[in-house]
Design an enzyme around this catalytic site. Structure first.
Site, PDB file in Angstrom:
ATOM      1  N   CYS A   1      -3.914   2.753  14.193  1.00 44.39           N
ATOM      2  CA  CYS A   1      -5.173   3.493  14.026  1.00 44.39           C
ATOM      3  C   CYS A   1      -6.401   2.597  14.137  1.00 44.39           C
ATOM      4  CB  CYS A   1      -5.178   4.293  12.727  1.00 44.39           C
ATOM      5  SG  CYS A   1      -4.892   3.311  11.253  1.00 44.39           S
TER       6      CYS A   1
ATOM      7  N   ASP B   1      -8.594  -8.078  -2.559  1.00 42.67           N
ATOM      8  CA  ASP B   1      -7.437  -7.187  -2.507  1.00 42.67           C
ATOM      9  C   ASP B   1      -6.605  -7.181  -3.796  1.00 42.67           C
ATOM     10  OD1 ASP B   1      -5.893  -5.334  -1.125  1.00 42.67           O
ATOM     11  OD2 ASP B   1      -4.549  -6.825  -0.286  1.00 42.67           O
TER      12      ASP B   1
HETATM   13  C1  B12 Z   1      -3.832   0.999  -1.503  1.00 45.55           C
HETATM   14  C2  B12 Z   1      -4.208   0.259  -0.249  1.00 45.55           C
HETATM   15  C3  B12 Z   1      -3.484   0.547   0.912  1.00 45.55           C
HETATM   16  C4  B12 Z   1      -2.492   1.703   0.995  1.00 45.55           C
HETATM   17  C5  B12 Z   1      -3.301   3.013   1.097  1.00 45.55           C
HETATM   18  C6  B12 Z   1      -4.385   2.959   2.214  1.00 45.55           C
HETATM   19  C7  B12 Z   1      -5.631   3.784   1.952  1.00 45.55           C
HETATM   20  N1  B12 Z   1      -6.254   4.229   3.015  1.00 45.55           N
HETATM   21  O1  B12 Z   1      -5.998   3.995   0.804  1.00 45.55           O
HETATM   22  C8  B12 Z   1      -1.650   1.326   2.247  1.00 45.55           C
HETATM   23  C9  B12 Z   1      -0.438   0.519   1.810  1.00 45.55           C
HETATM   24  C10 B12 Z   1      -1.203   2.487   3.109  1.00 45.55           C
HETATM   25  C11 B12 Z   1      -2.647   0.396   2.964  1.00 45.55           C
HETATM   26  C12 B12 Z   1      -2.592   0.155   4.326  1.00 45.55           C
HETATM   27  C13 B12 Z   1      -3.487  -0.659   5.001  1.00 45.55           C
HETATM   28  N2  B12 Z   1      -4.406  -1.484   4.441  1.00 45.55           N
HETATM   29 CO1  B12 Z   1      -4.853  -1.456   2.549  1.00 45.55          CO
HETATM   30  N3  B12 Z   1      -5.535  -1.426   0.780  1.00 45.55           N
HETATM   31  C14 B12 Z   1      -5.258  -0.687  -0.246  1.00 45.55           C
HETATM   32  C15 B12 Z   1      -6.179  -1.050  -1.429  1.00 45.55           C
HETATM   33  C16 B12 Z   1      -5.394  -1.934  -2.409  1.00 45.55           C
HETATM   34  C17 B12 Z   1      -6.775   0.157  -2.165  1.00 45.55           C
HETATM   35  C18 B12 Z   1      -7.375   1.246  -1.243  1.00 45.55           C
HETATM   36  C19 B12 Z   1      -7.746   2.487  -2.020  1.00 45.55           C
HETATM   37  O2  B12 Z   1      -8.523   2.436  -2.965  1.00 45.55           O
HETATM   38  N4  B12 Z   1      -7.160   3.623  -1.656  1.00 45.55           N
HETATM   39  C20 B12 Z   1      -7.375   4.863  -2.366  1.00 45.55           C
HETATM   40  C21 B12 Z   1      -7.924   5.928  -1.478  1.00 45.55           C
HETATM   41  C22 B12 Z   1      -8.366   7.121  -2.311  1.00 45.55           C
HETATM   42  O3  B12 Z   1      -9.019   5.385  -0.834  1.00 45.55           O
HETATM   43  P1  B12 Z   1      -9.487   5.790   0.623  1.00 45.55           P
HETATM   44  O4  B12 Z   1      -8.460   6.081   1.620  1.00 45.55           O
HETATM   45  O5  B12 Z   1     -10.447   4.730   0.962  1.00 45.55           O
HETATM   46  O6  B12 Z   1     -10.110   7.183   0.222  1.00 45.55           O
HETATM   47  C23 B12 Z   1     -11.425   7.474   0.402  1.00 45.55           C
HETATM   48  C24 B12 Z   1     -11.573   8.471   1.500  1.00 45.55           C
HETATM   49  O7  B12 Z   1     -10.447   9.341   1.502  1.00 45.55           O
HETATM   50  C25 B12 Z   1     -12.809   9.112   1.062  1.00 45.55           C
HETATM   51  N5  B12 Z   1     -12.975  10.475   1.493  1.00 45.55           N
HETATM   52  C26 B12 Z   1     -12.358  11.584   1.097  1.00 45.55           C
HETATM   53  N6  B12 Z   1     -12.889  12.626   1.749  1.00 45.55           N
HETATM   54  C27 B12 Z   1     -13.854  12.161   2.543  1.00 45.55           C
HETATM   55  C28 B12 Z   1     -14.723  12.794   3.429  1.00 45.55           C
HETATM   56  C29 B12 Z   1     -15.654  12.027   4.129  1.00 45.55           C
HETATM   57  C30 B12 Z   1     -16.579  12.694   5.050  1.00 45.55           C
HETATM   58  C31 B12 Z   1     -15.720  10.611   3.964  1.00 45.55           C
HETATM   59  C32 B12 Z   1     -16.708   9.750   4.697  1.00 45.55           C
HETATM   60  C33 B12 Z   1     -14.829   9.982   3.071  1.00 45.55           C
HETATM   61  C34 B12 Z   1     -13.921  10.789   2.387  1.00 45.55           C
HETATM   62  O8  B12 Z   1     -12.849   9.090  -0.362  1.00 45.55           O
HETATM   63  C35 B12 Z   1     -11.911   8.199  -0.858  1.00 45.55           C
HETATM   64  C36 B12 Z   1     -12.591   7.302  -1.889  1.00 45.55           C
HETATM   65  O9  B12 Z   1     -13.757   6.715  -1.380  1.00 45.55           O
HETATM   66  C37 B12 Z   1      -7.319  -1.851  -0.707  1.00 45.55           C
HETATM   67  C38 B12 Z   1      -7.910  -3.005  -1.515  1.00 45.55           C
HETATM   68  C39 B12 Z   1      -8.830  -2.528  -2.618  1.00 45.55           C
HETATM   69  N7  B12 Z   1      -8.688  -3.067  -3.796  1.00 45.55           N
HETATM   70  O10 B12 Z   1      -9.652  -1.648  -2.413  1.00 45.55           O
HETATM   71  C40 B12 Z   1      -6.627  -2.363   0.611  1.00 45.55           C
HETATM   72  C41 B12 Z   1      -7.438  -2.362   1.896  1.00 45.55           C
HETATM   73  C42 B12 Z   1      -8.138  -1.029   1.993  1.00 45.55           C
HETATM   74  N8  B12 Z   1      -6.417  -2.434   2.933  1.00 45.55           N
HETATM   75  C43 B12 Z   1      -6.782  -3.088   3.991  1.00 45.55           C
HETATM   76  C44 B12 Z   1      -5.998  -3.202   5.173  1.00 45.55           C
HETATM   77  C45 B12 Z   1      -6.391  -4.282   6.169  1.00 45.55           C
HETATM   78  C46 B12 Z   1      -4.921  -2.347   5.395  1.00 45.55           C
HETATM   79  C47 B12 Z   1      -4.134  -2.152   6.714  1.00 45.55           C
HETATM   80  C48 B12 Z   1      -5.018  -2.229   7.957  1.00 45.55           C
HETATM   81  C49 B12 Z   1      -3.003  -3.198   6.782  1.00 45.55           C
HETATM   82  C50 B12 Z   1      -2.094  -3.028   7.989  1.00 45.55           C
HETATM   83  N9  B12 Z   1      -2.461  -3.509   9.152  1.00 45.55           N
HETATM   84  O11 B12 Z   1      -1.026  -2.474   7.860  1.00 45.55           O
HETATM   85  C51 B12 Z   1      -3.530  -0.734   6.493  1.00 45.55           C
HETATM   86  C52 B12 Z   1      -4.475   0.361   7.015  1.00 45.55           C
HETATM   87  C53 B12 Z   1      -3.969   1.756   6.844  1.00 45.55           C
HETATM   88  C54 B12 Z   1      -5.145   2.749   6.802  1.00 45.55           C
HETATM   89  N10 B12 Z   1      -5.349   3.520   7.847  1.00 45.55           N
HETATM   90  O12 B12 Z   1      -5.845   2.783   5.770  1.00 45.55           O
HETATM   91  C55 B12 Z   1      -8.189  -3.665   3.845  1.00 45.55           C
HETATM   92  C56 B12 Z   1      -9.192  -2.843   4.678  1.00 45.55           C
HETATM   93  C57 B12 Z   1     -10.340  -3.679   5.241  1.00 45.55           C
HETATM   94  C58 B12 Z   1     -11.345  -2.800   5.941  1.00 45.55           C
HETATM   95  N11 B12 Z   1     -11.937  -3.301   7.019  1.00 45.55           N
HETATM   96  O13 B12 Z   1     -11.608  -1.677   5.542  1.00 45.55           O
HETATM   97  C59 B12 Z   1      -8.372  -3.562   2.259  1.00 45.55           C
HETATM   98  C60 B12 Z   1      -9.816  -3.328   1.806  1.00 45.55           C
HETATM   99  C61 B12 Z   1      -7.853  -4.912   1.693  1.00 45.55           C
HETATM  100  C62 B12 Z   1      -8.830  -6.052   1.895  1.00 45.55           C
HETATM  101  N12 B12 Z   1      -9.242  -6.708   0.830  1.00 45.55           N
HETATM  102  O14 B12 Z   1      -9.258  -6.391   2.978  1.00 45.55           O
HETATM  103  N13 B12 Z   1      -3.565  -0.101   2.106  1.00 45.55           N
HETATM  104  S1  SF4 Z   2     -10.833   5.931  16.245  1.00 47.13           S
HETATM  105 FE1  SF4 Z   2     -12.665   7.209  16.374  1.00 47.13          FE
HETATM  106  S2  SF4 Z   2     -12.521   8.578  14.607  1.00 47.13           S
HETATM  107 FE2  SF4 Z   2     -11.068   6.933  14.244  1.00 47.13          FE
HETATM  108  S3  SF4 Z   2     -12.212   5.467  13.033  1.00 47.13           S
HETATM  109 FE3  SF4 Z   2     -12.468   4.830  15.172  1.00 47.13          FE
HETATM  110  S4  SF4 Z   2     -14.376   5.868  15.832  1.00 47.13           S
HETATM  111 FE4  SF4 Z   2     -13.732   6.861  13.930  1.00 47.13          FE
HETATM  112  S1  SF4 Z   3      -1.578   4.581  12.471  1.00 45.93           S
HETATM  113 FE1  SF4 Z   3      -0.869   5.918  10.849  1.00 45.93          FE
HETATM  114  S2  SF4 Z   3       0.972   4.918  10.124  1.00 45.93           S
HETATM  115 FE2  SF4 Z   3      -0.196   3.353  11.229  1.00 45.93          FE
HETATM  116  S3  SF4 Z   3      -1.489   2.371   9.646  1.00 45.93           S
HETATM  117 FE3  SF4 Z   3      -2.693   4.005  10.594  1.00 45.93          FE
HETATM  118  S4  SF4 Z   3      -2.361   5.714   9.178  1.00 45.93           S
HETATM  119 FE4  SF4 Z   3      -0.691   4.268   8.757  1.00 45.93          FE
END
Ligand code: B12
Ligand code: SF4
Ligand code: SF4
Length: 307
Positions: A243, A135
């Site tokens: 979620c 992370d």
């Molecule tokens: C920034 C970050 C956050 C941010 C942004 C979250 C996000 N989704 O990006 C915030 C602060 C909101 C956050 C929250 C959380 N995080 Co966080 N976070 C990170 C971090 C540092 C970077 C993630 C990143 O690169 N985001 C950038 C965006 C662009 O990435 P993305 O959402 O994955 O985007 C992809 C998709 O959108 C995809 N996409 C776009 N279009 C389409 C279409 C299709 C069909 C598909 C398949 C994909 C796709 O393409 C993008 C690039 O691949 C990582 C650690 C790391 N170094 O990677 C941890 C990490 C992702 N977080 C983690 C965790 C645990 C959480 C939380 C659960 C914590 C909590 N309980 O509150 C929440 C979950 C929220 C959620 N629903 O994601 C874990 C996830 C573990 C896992 N099993 O996946 C990580 C990996 C940390 C770790 N080392 O364990 N996080």
């Molecule tokens: S809740 Fe349903 S749509 Fe969302 S991640 Fe899990 S299996 Fe996929």
């Molecule tokens: S339920 Fe919504 S607000 Fe909560 S971690 Fe997931 S994306 Fe963020």
């Protein structure tokens, strides 16, 4: 030594440190994901996390931070426990990854360091170099985990294993040794969209897409300013598990045996009023060495007062 044998031995070493799944991929630039990350940043979906913007070039290519890297070993460590959050509106919620006694960065880093030592020992005679992150590095951890078959990236944007669910941490070891690479697995979200329907703030604005500006996890952990009026924290004070809690793949089956991730007894079940009474000194003592400390006292109070 045979590549297949080295790969198997490395996976066995990682397993012996408690990682339930290990996947290996080639250390190379991420093409499709780089474009998606760029769009995400261009659209300001990262909110105030400027460090995401600044590290873009490094994030899209592990070789840019470690030119000799040949392989990325992705590791998954389960943190789920048999405990569940209280439904009482008087008892605020801390997300599962953070409610324990110890910070996962420390717990996992220690394991990664030991794993690298064991690999060096096993490959004695060959000079090897490794770098490891949990992370805390400019690595797209989810993308590499997907590439190496650890899981698929769900519509909630989190990596899910079909059996273990998604309550696991990701980490990775970059190594200058060519290994056998794993293949991605199938996306099993299918027609489900429970996570999108359940996100109370609309942060999952489309399938597989998250807007941090609307995410409770972002506002309670990363946002250093005021939390906007239109964000209802829904009783979460550090992170948010909604979620993931609703995801059918997280029906409780497997739990961690590491007590570091079990909810902190002195905090679990405490009411908002009780938590609000903590002084800064009490807060620092209580949360020292845990992820919650990251919020610092001021933000902890801000989150508690916001509801
Ligand atoms: C920034 C970050 C956050 C941010 C942004 C979250 C996000 N989704 O990006 C915030 C602060 C909101 C956050 C929250 C959380 N995080 Co966080 N976070 C990170 C971090 C540092 C970077 C993630 C990143 O690169 N985001 C950038 C965006 C662009 O990435 P993305 O959402 O994955 O985007 C992809 C998709 O959108 C995809 N996409 C776009 N279009 C389409 C279409 C299709 C069909 C598909 C398949 C994909 C796709 O393409 C993008 C690039 O691949 C990582 C650690 C790391 N170094 O990677 C941890 C990490 C992702 N977080 C983690 C965790 C645990 C959480 C939380 C659960 C914590 C909590 N309980 O509150 C929440 C979950 C929220 C959620 N629903 O994601 C874990 C996830 C573990 C896992 N099993 O996946 C990580 C990996 C940390 C770790 N080392 O364990 N996080
Ligand atoms: S809740 Fe349903 S749509 Fe969302 S991640 Fe899990 S299996 Fe996929
Ligand atoms: S339920 Fe919504 S607000 Fe909560 S971690 Fe997931 S994306 Fe963020």
């Amino acid at each position: 030594m045979d590549k297949n044998l080295i790969t198997h031995r490395i996976k066995d070493i990682c397993k012996s440190f408690g990682f339930f799944k290990i996947g290996i991929s080639k250390a190379e630039p991420l093409e499709k994901e780089s474009a998606q990350l760029k769009t995400w940043l261009d659209e300001n979906r990262h909110a105030d996390m400027d460090w995401m913007l600044q590290s873009y070039e490094k994030r899209i290519d592990p070789v840019s931070v470690f030119p000799e890297a040949k392989s990325v070993i992705s590791l998954a460590l389960l943190y789920d426990t048999p405990y569940t959050h209280s439904d009482s509106p008087d008892i605020p919620k801390i997300s599962r990854y953070a409610w324990g006694e110890k910070d996962y960065h420390k717990v996992i880093k220690k394991k990664l360091k030991e794993i690298c030592k064991s690999i060096e020992l096993f490959l004695a005679g060959t000079e090897i170099e490794t770098k490891y992150y949990v992370d805390d590095g400019p690595v797209m951890e989810k993308s590499f985990a997907v590439k190496s078959g650890i899981g698929w990236q769900g519509k909630n944007t989190i990596v899910i294993d079909p059996e273990y669910g998604s309550f696991f941490f990701l980490s990775e070891i970059l190594i200058d040794v060519e290994l056998e690479y794993d293949k991605p697995i199938e996306d099993l979200c299918s027609t489900c969209s429970l996570c999108i329907q359940s996100c109370p703030t609309g942060a999952l604005y489309d399938e597989y897409r998250l807007d941090a500006n609307l995410c409770i996890s972002y506002h309670t952990i990363e946002n250093k300013k005021e939390i906007p009026d239109y964000i209802d924290l829904n009783n979460w004070i550090f992170g948010c598990d909604i979620c993931q809690d609703v995801c059918p793949y997280n029906k409780k089956k497997f739990f961690t045996v590491d007590s570091s991730f079990f909810p902190k007894k002195s905090i679990f079940g405490k009411t908002r009023e009780e938590l609000l009474q903590m002084t800064e000194e009490e807060f620092n003592n209580e949360f020292n060495g845990t992820p919650v400390k990251r919020a610092k006292y001021e933000r902890w109070k801000r989150n508690l007062k916001k509801k």
